[in-house]
Design a protein around this motif. Sequence first.
Motif, short mmCIF file in Angstrom:
data_model
loop_
_atom_site.label_atom_id
_atom_site.label_comp_id
_atom_site.label_asym_id
_atom_site.label_seq_id
_atom_site.Cartn_x
_atom_site.Cartn_y
_atom_site.Cartn_z
N ASN A 17 0.83 -1.21 0.00
CA ASN A 17 0.00 0.00 0.00
C ASN A 17 0.86 1.25 0.00
OD1 ASN A 17 -2.14 1.77 0.20
ND2 ASN A 17 -2.51 1.39 2.37
N LYS A 18 1.88 1.27 0.87
CA LYS A 18 2.78 2.42 0.97
C LYS A 18 3.51 2.66 -0.35
CE LYS A 18 6.58 4.24 3.82
NZ LYS A 18 7.60 4.41 2.74
N THR A 21 1.08 3.83 -3.18
CA THR A 21 0.64 5.20 -2.93
C THR A 21 1.74 6.20 -3.26
OG1 THR A 21 -0.85 4.44 -1.17
CG2 THR A 21 -0.28 6.77 -1.18
N GLU A 26 -4.03 5.25 -6.39
CA GLU A 26 -5.06 5.31 -5.35
C GLU A 26 -5.39 3.87 -4.97
OE1 GLU A 26 -9.75 6.60 -4.86
OE2 GLU A 26 -8.52 7.53 -6.43
#
Length: 232
Positions: A17-18, A21, A26
């Motif tokens: 996720n990090k 992003t 998104e």
Amino acid sequence: MKILLVEDDFQVCSFINKGLTENGFEVSVAMTGDTGLQIAKQSNFDLIILDIMLPDMSGLDVCQQVRKINSQIPILFLTALGSAENIVLGLETGADDYLVKPFKFIELIARVKTLLRRADNHGLPKANEELYVFSDIEINDQSKIVKRNGQNISLTSTEYRLLLMFMKNATKVLSRTSILDEVWGITFDMGTNVVDVYVNYLRKKLDKYGTAKLIHTVIGMGYVLKESNENS
């Protein structure tokens, strides 16, 4: 672009996720298969990253359900099961690519960008219909319809690109490196048998509709699409 990440391992989920992003994507996160499936049904995504081993339902089942409502969205499997049998099982459910854990983020982002680029290119209109014919196989590259002996063959987007590459280079021996570059957009050795797995699975689909084997192994060199009675 919007990515749905379905992963139950908190550390892996946070890591992906990090990274995504920070690369401008998104990201929506689900840590169970059911939650991921519901989110996929309620929102539009450009790509799904899907772990196979989930606590409530298999990622394979999630993939099958997603394919019923969206046949085009790229799906990238994450799996700790690296055997060819498990990988082929994942591809059979409709995934476009897979990545075996543990992996480096640079490899994940390369796969993601390649899948997104391929999906975007497939949506571009073409001025003229492009037909490719070899032996009893026919590809209409405008409608993306593949036939053998007049029967439609259902291929994932990755399988389609692989077959199209063979059709465009019929009778030429293609190295695994050149296949990786053309089909996956990856110019380095990933240290996996991804090419061999996809070629074998494509062979199985083609063999359902014809008796002659057309994709042959050239030992130590790669693969070739040709008409031959040799077993290879």
